[in-house]
Each structure stands twice: as C-alpha cells, then as structure tokens.
Design an enzyme around this catalytic site. Sequence first.
Site, short mmCIF file in Angstrom:
data_model
loop_
_atom_site.label_atom_id
_atom_site.label_comp_id
_atom_site.label_asym_id
_atom_site.label_seq_id
_atom_site.Cartn_x
_atom_site.Cartn_y
_atom_site.Cartn_z
N ARG A 117 24.75 35.44 43.19
CA ARG A 117 25.29 34.19 42.63
C ARG A 117 26.37 33.64 43.57
O ARG A 117 27.54 33.51 43.20
CB ARG A 117 25.85 34.42 41.23
N GLN A 122 23.35 28.46 45.22
CA GLN A 122 23.39 27.59 44.03
C GLN A 122 22.15 26.71 43.89
O GLN A 122 21.64 26.52 42.80
CB GLN A 122 24.64 26.73 44.04
N ASP A 125 19.33 28.69 42.32
CA ASP A 125 19.73 29.57 41.23
C ASP A 125 18.96 29.22 39.94
O ASP A 125 19.39 28.38 39.15
CB ASP A 125 21.25 29.43 41.03
N SER A 128 20.78 29.60 36.54
CA SER A 128 21.66 28.49 36.15
C SER A 128 20.87 27.28 35.68
O SER A 128 21.20 26.70 34.64
CB SER A 128 22.54 28.06 37.34
N TYR A 223 29.96 38.29 37.76
CA TYR A 223 29.34 38.65 36.48
C TYR A 223 30.35 39.38 35.59
O TYR A 223 31.33 39.94 36.07
CB TYR A 223 28.16 39.59 36.72
P1 NAD Z 1 25.52 35.49 31.94
O1 NAD Z 1 24.31 34.84 31.37
O2 NAD Z 1 25.35 36.73 32.76
O3 NAD Z 1 26.56 35.82 30.76
C1 NAD Z 1 27.02 34.78 29.91
C2 NAD Z 1 28.50 34.90 29.66
O4 NAD Z 1 28.73 35.98 28.75
C3 NAD Z 1 29.36 35.18 30.89
O5 NAD Z 1 30.32 34.16 31.03
C4 NAD Z 1 30.01 36.53 30.56
O6 NAD Z 1 31.34 36.64 31.08
C5 NAD Z 1 30.00 36.52 29.05
N1 NAD Z 1 30.16 37.85 28.44
C6 NAD Z 1 29.63 39.04 28.83
N2 NAD Z 1 30.03 40.04 28.00
C7 NAD Z 1 30.82 39.45 27.04
C8 NAD Z 1 31.51 39.94 25.90
N3 NAD Z 1 31.52 41.23 25.58
N4 NAD Z 1 32.19 39.04 25.16
C9 NAD Z 1 32.23 37.71 25.49
N5 NAD Z 1 31.60 37.20 26.55
C10 NAD Z 1 30.90 38.06 27.32
O7 NAD Z 1 26.37 34.44 32.78
P2 NAD Z 1 25.86 33.32 33.77
O8 NAD Z 1 25.88 32.04 33.09
O9 NAD Z 1 24.59 33.76 34.40
O10 NAD Z 1 27.03 33.36 34.84
C11 NAD Z 1 27.43 34.61 35.41
C12 NAD Z 1 28.42 34.41 36.54
O11 NAD Z 1 27.79 33.81 37.66
C13 NAD Z 1 29.59 33.50 36.21
O12 NAD Z 1 30.73 33.98 36.87
C14 NAD Z 1 29.22 32.20 36.81
O13 NAD Z 1 30.35 31.39 37.09
C15 NAD Z 1 28.56 32.69 38.06
N6 NAD Z 1 27.62 31.71 38.59
C16 NAD Z 1 27.53 31.56 39.93
C17 NAD Z 1 26.61 30.66 40.45
C18 NAD Z 1 26.47 30.49 41.92
O14 NAD Z 1 27.46 30.32 42.61
N7 NAD Z 1 25.24 30.55 42.44
C19 NAD Z 1 25.82 29.92 39.62
C20 NAD Z 1 25.95 30.10 38.25
C21 NAD Z 1 26.84 31.02 37.74
#
Ligand code: NAD
Length: 371
Positions: A117, A122, A125, A128, A223
């Site tokens: 990620r 991006q 991705d 996302s 993550y």
């Molecule tokens: P995800 O689907 O893996 O998880 C969803 C959310 O659940 C996350 O925000 C996580 O912190 C939260 N979570 C996990 N355990 C929890 C708990 N016990 N209680 C409450 N919340 C909890 O997340 P995602 O949407 O796939 O994003 C994961 C990471 O990747 C984030 O840091 C996001 O900013 C990052 N990201 C990066 C890119 C990129 O640069 N390519 C793109 C999208 C997301």
Amino acid sequence: MIIAILKEPAFESRVSLLPDEVAALLKRKVTVWVEPGAGSGAFCTDDDYVKQGALLRSAAEIFAEADLLLAINHPALTPGLKNKVLAGVYQPLYHPGLMAGWAVAGHTVFSLDMLPRTTRAQSMDVLSSQANIAGYKAVLLAAAQYPRYFPMLMTAAGSIAPAKVLILGAGVAGLQAVATSRRLGAVVEVFDTRPAVKEEVMSLGARFVEVEGTADVSQAGGYAVEQSEEFARKQKACIAASIARADIVITTAQIFGKKAPVLVTAEMIGTMRAGSVIIDLAVSTGGNTELSKDNEHVVHGGVTIIGDSNLAASLPFDASKLYGKNVMNFLKLIIDDTGALNLNFGDDLVKGACMLHDGAITNERLNALQA
Ligand code: NAD
C-alpha cells in the site's frame, strides 16, 4: 501476447476490463480476447468489446491459446492447463491449497490485493477502489433498510431526530461510509485503532472516539495490527456505550492476512433498539460481529445484521471501470513496448503482487502457510 478477459462466476457482476480499456491495451501491441458474456453483468455487450477491437473466443479457445488471463475471482481452470499468467484478486493467504495446486501447474499468478500500500501503488490499488464503493453502498443499504429518516427534519407534522451512525474502522471503506452518512445528514461516531485517522474523521464532520493504549503500527505498512487483550477489553466497553445509542453500525475493521477482530457481541446488539441496522463489511474474513453471516440478513431482537463481502459488485459498472483502470496500470509494469511479458522482480510492486512464478511460490507469507 494474447490477453483474455474471462467471464466471471455467476455470483459476480463485475468484469476485469470494460470495453473502453481495450483500445489502450491494443496500443501496447497485444491481442485482446473476450469470453462471450464477460461484460454482461456490468451492462457491456460482446459487441461493445468487438467495436473496440477485441475478438470473441470461447473459454476452451482462451485456455488453449491465451497467455495472460484476467479474472477477478478464481477462474475454474481446466485440469491439465499449464503455464498461464493470471491477474485478479485471489486472497491467496486464505486459499493456500488452491495456490499450491496452481504452482504445480506452473501458473504465474499476480494477486492485486497483495500489492504493497505505497504511494506508487495507489493507481493500481484494487482494495481501495473497491472498498470505496463498498463503504458508499453500505450506507445506502442501511438507509434503505432503516425504518426511520437519516437527516434531521423539522416539519409542520413534527420533528425527526437525525440517525446516529457508528462506524468501526476508518480505512478506505470506513471513511467513505463516514462521508456518505454525513451527506445524508446523520450524526457519526468512529472507532479505529490507528490514531493517524483521527484528523481525517474529524474533517468529515464525525466524532472520533479515542481508546488509550493502541498497539504500535509503525512497522505494519499502514495496516492495523492485532491489539493487546487489555486494549480489546477497554475498546469493547467504549463500543458497548456507543452501540447502545446507535441506530446504524457499519463495521469495516480488518487486520491484513488475519481473521477480522470481533468487536460487537450478541449482548451489545441486544442493547440496540428494534429497527436498527448493522452492515458488516469484514464478513469475508470472519466478520466484526458475533452474529454476521456472509450474504445473509440475520435478525436479532429486531436488529438486522447484513453481511455482504462483495458490496462493490452492486455498482458493477463503476466498480469494473475503476478495477479495470487499476489492472491497466499494473499491466504497464509487466508488459514491455513489444507486447511481451517482462517481469522485473526488482520492482517492489511486481514482487509484492506475484504469488507464483515458474512452478514456485514466490510470496514468503504464502510459502509459510504451506509448511
Ligand atoms: P482495512 O480494510 O485493512 O481495515 C479497515 C480499518 O479497520 C483500518 O483503518 C484499521 O485500522 C481498522 N481496524 C483494524 N482493527 C481494528 C479494531 N480492532 N478496532 C477498530 N478499527 C480497527 O484498511 P484499508 O482501508 O485497506 O486501509 C489500510 C491501510 O492502508 C490504511 O493505513 C490506509 O491509509 C492505507 N492505504 C494506503 C494506500 C496506498 O497508499 N496505496 C491506499 C489505501 C489505503
């Protein structure tokens, strides 16, 4: 090289590439084949693909001669098929047996859900682009199911209080759910274990509920990580208090490569008033509530719990459009100017997405699961 767009299984309405992307692919000096009916779930006809320069071929012809197969879900490969390149979303860590079988057959497999990620990733991705849709659709689904209004109304016939929405997990899906709930006029509270999301949540006009003692995520590539038992206990107590006043709960909490944390117990659900709705978007990895079942509506004390692990597919055109853009951006990394496959494993994105190559499992975590 021949790239083929396969028809997805019956439950899937999306397709790997929409017709609009075919011309761009042809410019890369490859031939594009499409299995008849591949785009029908996304409202694209075979003719739409042919007009863009693709050729229609049966699954048997594709399996016999195409080099690279595009299929979002695991394609049903015919036994004996060897040495294909596949690109899709295969959740390999949940399907180690299938991956081992594909390795024996010599397939090279790119699973786009395994891309790191990073900023550079991006544009490809898929997690996302699809999670964004799921977050949006979760709120619409909840609003349609909920027997009351979302916004506050003051009318001559009386006043309506705004719905209270609780969102667990403020990743891509959760943040889109916050934005969509706010647009519909709800009051929104959010929990996440990553304090980094607090500002984003607040800028969308929601309240971020902080629980002290969250685990360090600095080494987890952005993550979430598993939390200590003490944190989980404190968090459960806070969530219990929020749930008792919530009308809608949307859960999205996942931990990469692991089972989703159970954040909502049956007892907590029992404190919600009848007519309330829970949408569990983490249901494909076990779910965030004790009662969620994938593709089922479970009713408990008048509260409806909806598990849907493929909500993105309920917006099949835009989901396919964005997914296809992600795929095109990834293909640019693995196809050279002559239209040939050219794999540079020194590129962290190619290496990160590659699960199998030349009969070997190339991903360390997948390899560890085979032991
Ligand atoms: P995800 O689907 O893996 O998880 C969803 C959310 O659940 C996350 O925000 C996580 O912190 C939260 N979570 C996990 N355990 C929890 C708990 N016990 N209680 C409450 N919340 C909890 O997340 P995602 O949407 O796939 O994003 C994961 C990471 O990747 C984030 O840091 C996001 O900013 C990052 N990201 C990066 C890119 C990129 O640069 N390519 C793109 C999208 C997301």
